[in-house]
Design an enzyme around this catalytic site. Structure first.
Site, PDB file in Angstrom:
ATOM      1  N   ASP A 102      36.366  36.603  44.129  1.00 33.56           N
ATOM      2  CA  ASP A 102      37.369  35.700  43.584  1.00 33.56           C
ATOM      3  C   ASP A 102      38.167  36.522  42.559  1.00 33.56           C
ATOM      4  OD1 ASP A 102      38.646  33.246  42.749  1.00 33.56           O
ATOM      5  OD2 ASP A 102      37.305  33.272  41.004  1.00 33.56           O
ATOM      6  N   LEU A 103      39.342  36.050  42.166  1.00 31.08           N
ATOM      7  CA  LEU A 103      40.159  36.827  41.215  1.00 31.08           C
ATOM      8  C   LEU A 103      40.006  36.314  39.781  1.00 31.08           C
ATOM      9  CD1 LEU A 103      42.453  38.966  40.732  1.00 31.08           C
ATOM     10  CD2 LEU A 103      44.044  37.054  40.991  1.00 31.08           C
ATOM     11  N   ASP A 104      40.563  35.095  39.568  1.00 34.35           N
ATOM     12  CA  ASP A 104      40.615  34.546  38.205  1.00 34.35           C
ATOM     13  C   ASP A 104      39.201  34.249  37.706  1.00 34.35           C
ATOM     14  OD1 ASP A 104      43.491  34.435  38.055  1.00 34.35           O
ATOM     15  OD2 ASP A 104      43.441  32.716  39.391  1.00 34.35           O
ATOM     16  N   THR A 135      42.148  35.343  33.535  1.00 35.27           N
ATOM     17  CA  THR A 135      43.473  34.701  33.504  1.00 35.27           C
ATOM     18  C   THR A 135      43.399  33.227  33.115  1.00 35.27           C
ATOM     19  OG1 THR A 135      43.127  34.668  35.855  1.00 35.27           O
ATOM     20  CG2 THR A 135      44.848  36.136  35.065  1.00 35.27           C
ATOM     21  N   LYS A 154      39.311  25.457  36.860  1.00 38.84           N
ATOM     22  CA  LYS A 154      38.874  26.739  37.438  1.00 38.84           C
ATOM     23  C   LYS A 154      38.660  26.615  38.942  1.00 38.84           C
ATOM     24  CE  LYS A 154      37.083  28.883  33.321  1.00 38.84           C
ATOM     25  NZ  LYS A 154      35.919  29.327  32.559  1.00 38.84           N
ATOM     26  N   GLY A 155      39.274  27.509  39.687  1.00 35.51           N
ATOM     27  CA  GLY A 155      39.118  27.511  41.148  1.00 35.51           C
ATOM     28  C   GLY A 155      39.926  26.442  41.868  1.00 35.51           C
ATOM     29  N   ARG A 208      46.960  24.904  42.233  1.00 35.73           N
ATOM     30  CA  ARG A 208      47.983  24.531  41.245  1.00 35.73           C
ATOM     31  C   ARG A 208      48.355  23.055  41.366  1.00 35.73           C
ATOM     32  NH1 ARG A 208      53.209  27.941  41.911  1.00 35.73           N
ATOM     33  NH2 ARG A 208      51.589  29.534  42.105  1.00 35.73           N
ATOM     34  N   SER A 238      41.014  34.185  46.875  1.00 35.68           N
ATOM     35  CA  SER A 238      41.456  33.470  45.668  1.00 35.68           C
ATOM     36  C   SER A 238      42.319  32.270  45.999  1.00 35.68           C
ATOM     37  CB  SER A 238      42.256  34.451  44.793  1.00 35.68           C
ATOM     38  OG  SER A 238      42.950  33.764  43.785  1.00 35.68           O
ATOM     39  N   ALA A 239      42.262  31.246  45.141  1.00 34.88           N
ATOM     40  CA  ALA A 239      43.131  30.069  45.303  1.00 34.88           C
ATOM     41  C   ALA A 239      44.538  30.339  44.783  1.00 34.88           C
ATOM     42  CB  ALA A 239      42.534  28.885  44.541  1.00 34.88           C
ATOM     43  N   SER A 240      44.705  31.440  44.063  1.00 36.54           N
ATOM     44  CA  SER A 240      45.981  31.683  43.384  1.00 36.54           C
ATOM     45  C   SER A 240      47.051  32.229  44.317  1.00 36.54           C
ATOM     46  CB  SER A 240      45.777  32.684  42.248  1.00 36.54           C
ATOM     47  OG  SER A 240      47.024  33.048  41.702  1.00 36.54           O
ATOM     48  N   ASN A 285      49.421  33.820  42.973  1.00 37.04           N
ATOM     49  CA  ASN A 285      49.895  34.973  42.199  1.00 37.04           C
ATOM     50  C   ASN A 285      48.921  36.150  42.271  1.00 37.04           C
ATOM     51  OD1 ASN A 285      52.298  33.718  40.964  1.00 37.04           O
ATOM     52  ND2 ASN A 285      50.808  32.365  39.988  1.00 37.04           N
ATOM     53  N   LYS A 297      39.112  25.404  48.057  1.00 35.87           N
ATOM     54  CA  LYS A 297      37.686  25.450  47.759  1.00 35.87           C
ATOM     55  C   LYS A 297      37.302  24.067  47.218  1.00 35.87           C
ATOM     56  CE  LYS A 297      38.221  30.253  46.192  1.00 35.87           C
ATOM     57  NZ  LYS A 297      38.263  31.173  45.068  1.00 35.87           N
ATOM     58  N   GLU A 327      31.846  34.615  42.478  1.00 40.61           N
ATOM     59  CA  GLU A 327      32.651  33.454  42.073  1.00 40.61           C
ATOM     60  C   GLU A 327      32.306  32.973  40.664  1.00 40.61           C
ATOM     61  OE1 GLU A 327      34.795  31.110  42.296  1.00 40.61           O
ATOM     62  OE2 GLU A 327      35.733  31.448  44.228  1.00 40.61           O
ATOM     63  N   ASP A 328      33.301  32.459  39.941  1.00 42.64           N
ATOM     64  CA  ASP A 328      33.044  31.907  38.605  1.00 42.64           C
ATOM     65  C   ASP A 328      33.232  30.390  38.559  1.00 42.64           C
ATOM     66  OD1 ASP A 328      35.901  31.984  38.868  1.00 42.64           O
ATOM     67  OD2 ASP A 328      36.008  31.607  36.718  1.00 42.64           O
TER      68      ASP A 328
HETATM   69  C1  BG6 Z   1      42.543  29.849  40.725  1.00 42.10           C
HETATM   70  C2  BG6 Z   1      42.376  29.481  39.270  1.00 42.10           C
HETATM   71  O1  BG6 Z   1      42.077  31.142  40.944  1.00 42.10           O
HETATM   72  O2  BG6 Z   1      43.917  29.772  41.095  1.00 42.10           O
HETATM   73  C3  BG6 Z   1      42.961  28.103  39.006  1.00 42.10           C
HETATM   74  O3  BG6 Z   1      41.000  29.485  38.936  1.00 42.10           O
HETATM   75  C4  BG6 Z   1      44.419  28.081  39.455  1.00 42.10           C
HETATM   76  O4  BG6 Z   1      42.863  27.784  37.649  1.00 42.10           O
HETATM   77  C5  BG6 Z   1      44.515  28.487  40.933  1.00 42.10           C
HETATM   78  O5  BG6 Z   1      44.971  26.782  39.279  1.00 42.10           O
HETATM   79  C6  BG6 Z   1      45.958  28.538  41.436  1.00 42.10           C
HETATM   80  O6  BG6 Z   1      46.636  29.568  40.782  1.00 42.10           O
HETATM   81  P1  BG6 Z   1      48.193  29.830  40.875  1.00 42.10           P
HETATM   82  O7  BG6 Z   1      48.354  31.214  40.284  1.00 42.10           O
HETATM   83  O8  BG6 Z   1      48.590  29.780  42.301  1.00 42.10           O
HETATM   84  O9  BG6 Z   1      48.872  28.757  40.070  1.00 42.10           O
HETATM   85 MG    MG Z   2      37.861  31.906  39.614  1.00 40.79          MG
END
Ligand code: BG6
Ligand code: MG
Length: 218
Positions: free
Chosen positions: A9-11, A17, A45-46, A49, A114-116, A118, A145, A169-170
């Protein structure tokens, strides 16, 4: 069964972050006239958005039109991007490079799950992008997730059976996603929060290389 691929996982696992997500969500909450605490940020977390904004609006007791919802999603992300713009290697969490180097030296495939949305720019900023053989992020999935989709896509990209993959994973939802994917789940964080993980470490400094070699050579 031995482990032959690793998914990170990233964040909260590679970089911290969560503090930037928190500042951006708090700014939006304050603009909308309510407080948003660090404890409440734990729930984010996880979580995607979109889902985070839904929870935030619930906390503030706010009903939004679709236009407002879309505008606030963009606004939060623009603020978040301003924070991550300044990120560099100093924000990599302790001993992450040590673990990545260990795997790389042995040619063990590594993916990001990752869910992000970014994830790529963040990995570029902290100069870790080249370690990853596959990247699966919020742009690639339709189900969040604890659905296993993100990790199953990662396993497929690494050409490895899910049962031979390990996930770091966190987030509770992330551990559940790894378990749902039938992968080995390793919690990075508080063991009481991540109690569903098969193994737990406070951070990577607590995890020995012996632990990794044990899993690879089993
Ligand atoms: C996850 C974070 O990795 O990504 C969440 O733990 C975050 O807090 C999610 O909301 C989405 O991230 P982003 O960068 O697409 O807004
Ligand atoms: Mg995470």
């Amino acid at each position: 069964m031995s482990i032959s691929a690793f998914i990170f996982d990233l964040d909260g696992v590679i970089v911290d972050t969560a503090k930037y997500h928190y500042l951006a969500w708090r700014k939006l909450a304050n603009e909308l006239g309510f407080e948003f605490t660090k404890e409440q940020n734990e729930l984010f977390k996880g979580v995607s958005r979109k889902r985070c904004l839904e929870i935030l609006l619930d906390i503030g007791g706010i009903t939004a039109t679709q236009d407002q919802f879309d505008k606030w999603m963009v606004e939060k992300n623009e603020d978040y991007l301003e924070y991550i713009e300044k990120m560099d290697e100093s924000e990599i969490l302790p001993d992450v490079p040590k673990v990545l180097d260990f795997l790389k030296e042995r040619n063990i495939p590594i993916a990001l799950g990752s869910a992000s949305k970014n994830a790529r720019p963040i990995l570029e900023k902290v100069h870790l992008l080249s370690y990853f053989d596959a990247i699966v992020d919020g742009n690639d999935v339709t189900k969040a997730k604890p659905d296993p989709e993100v990790f199953l896509i990662a396993a497929r990209k690494l050409k490895t059976a899910p049962e031979k993959c390990l996930v770091f994973e966190d987030a509770v939802a992330g551990i559940q996603a790894a378990n749902n994917a039938k992968m080995l789940s390793v919690g990075i964080g508080h063991p009481d929060i991540l109690s569903e993980a098969q193994y737990n470490f406070k951070d990577f400094t607590e995890m020995s290389i012996k632990f990794l070699t044990g899993l690879i050579s089993k």
